[in-house]
Design an enzyme around this catalytic site. Structure first.
Site, PDB file in Angstrom:
ATOM      1  N   HIS A  98      -1.955 -12.778  -1.172  1.00 14.40           N
ATOM      2  CA  HIS A  98      -2.919 -11.697  -1.013  1.00 14.40           C
ATOM      3  C   HIS A  98      -2.229 -10.366  -0.754  1.00 14.40           C
ATOM      4  O   HIS A  98      -1.347 -10.289   0.090  1.00 14.40           O
ATOM      5  CB  HIS A  98      -3.850 -11.978   0.176  1.00 14.40           C
ATOM      6  CG  HIS A  98      -4.589 -13.271   0.075  1.00 14.40           C
ATOM      7  ND1 HIS A  98      -4.943 -14.008   1.179  1.00 14.40           N
ATOM      8  CD2 HIS A  98      -5.025 -13.963  -0.998  1.00 14.40           C
ATOM      9  CE1 HIS A  98      -5.579 -15.107   0.792  1.00 14.40           C
ATOM     10  NE2 HIS A  98      -5.632 -15.091  -0.523  1.00 14.40           N
ATOM     11  N   HIS A 107       1.936  -5.353  -0.011  1.00 12.13           N
ATOM     12  CA  HIS A 107       2.909  -6.443  -0.089  1.00 12.13           C
ATOM     13  C   HIS A 107       2.185  -7.783  -0.033  1.00 12.13           C
ATOM     14  O   HIS A 107       1.000  -7.844   0.307  1.00 12.13           O
ATOM     15  CB  HIS A 107       3.896  -6.359   1.081  1.00 12.13           C
ATOM     16  CG  HIS A 107       3.245  -6.531   2.413  1.00 12.13           C
ATOM     17  ND1 HIS A 107       2.656  -5.474   3.080  1.00 12.13           N
ATOM     18  CD2 HIS A 107       3.061  -7.619   3.212  1.00 12.13           C
ATOM     19  CE1 HIS A 107       2.145  -5.904   4.225  1.00 12.13           C
ATOM     20  NE2 HIS A 107       2.377  -7.210   4.329  1.00 12.13           N
TER      21      HIS A 107
END
EC number: 3.1.4.-
Length: 281
Positions: A135, A224
């Protein structure tokens, strides 16, 4: 992000992704109209406590929730689902195994399994560690009341429905520590391709959060995915290990993997909702 800990030198990369990228840029979509504020009743909890959401419970003592559990609250997480392509997994696997052998307290993200326990089984390592969905967070994980769910989903879909397909370059190994410094994360950061698009999506989510009196994302977002985590702040030792491995073995710090943006999801409690989806040709 003020919780960011490490910054590493670049290493050369032999990867050339130009052949796999589209040769034309998509036409910019028209900006959606500003969202109207939700009814005031949606911004405050009703008198009744509502139903309990079991997804807010933390049964594992090594995992800590960032906000207290309240009856009738649902945890909300808006994110870009990411899957690591098959081609770069071998190099990533080698790198992670080396890091895990030196930092055995690292665990598989979201799972209470030490990374080192999986390093001897290539198939299981690829499946459990790298073959999962990751995610890129577009907003903080925050609690809302059950009566705010429909408003939240409707506004997110209205604000994010016009986004087009684009490439995301995950090109930097990085170490992050959460706000209370109780968790350290080994992550892969986006610093070039896709960064501008993701930041626009974060601002759209911030707008919806503001209308619901929810805290916005970090002022300087660093998109990230996190691959592994450890209890406490081990950032100093972890960044040293990563820096040494990158230098010693010539692992890429300019191009780790690339994927196409395919859509945005929102998890509320135990349920996931599709906010927008981009068809991949």
């Amino acid at each position: 992000m003020d919780a960011l800990i490490a910054s590493y030198g670049d290493a050369s990369s032999d990867s050339d992704e130009s052949d796999s990228r589209p040769t034309h840029e998509p036409e910019p979509a028209q900006s959606p109209a500003p969202l109207p504020p939700p009814p005031l009743s949606l911004l405050h909890a009703p008198g009744s406590s509502g139903t309990s959401d079991s997804s807010l419970r933390i049964d594992n003592p090594n995992r800590v929730r960032s906000f207290p559990h309240v009856e009738g609250n649902f945890a909300v997480h808006v994110y870009i689902p990411v899957t690591i392509p098959l081609a770069p997994r071998k190099e990533i696997s080698v790198f992670l195994k080396r890091v895990a052998s030196i930092e055995p307290e690292l665990h598989v993200v979201d799972i209470d399994i030490p990374l080192i326990n999986l390093t001897k089984d290539e198939q299981k390592f690829d499946q459990v560690v790298l073959g999962r969905e990751f995610h890129v967070s577009l907003g903080r994980t925050v609690p809302i009341r059950v009566h705010q769910r429909d408003s939240m989903l409707a506004m997110l879909r209205q604000r994010l429905q016009s986004h087009r397909r684009y490439w995301i370059d995950f090109n930097k190994w990085e170490v992050f520590v959460n706000d209370d410094r109780m968790r350290t994360f080994l992550s892969v950061e986006v610093t070039t391709g896709g960064l501008a698009e993701i930041k626009k999506q974060i601002e759209a989510v911030n707008e919806v959060y503001r209308l619901h009196n929810l805290p916005e994302f970090y002022k300087d977002p660093r998109p990230h995915i996190s691959i592994a985590w450890a209890v406490g702040d081990i950032s100093d030792s972890l960044k040293k290990v990563i820096g040494e491995e990158i230098k010693k073995r010539g692992f890429s710090q300019k191009h780790i993997f690339t994927c196409l943006f395919g859509g945005i999801s929102c998890k509320i409690g135990n349920r996931s909702y599709e906010i927008c989806k981009v068809q991949v040709e």
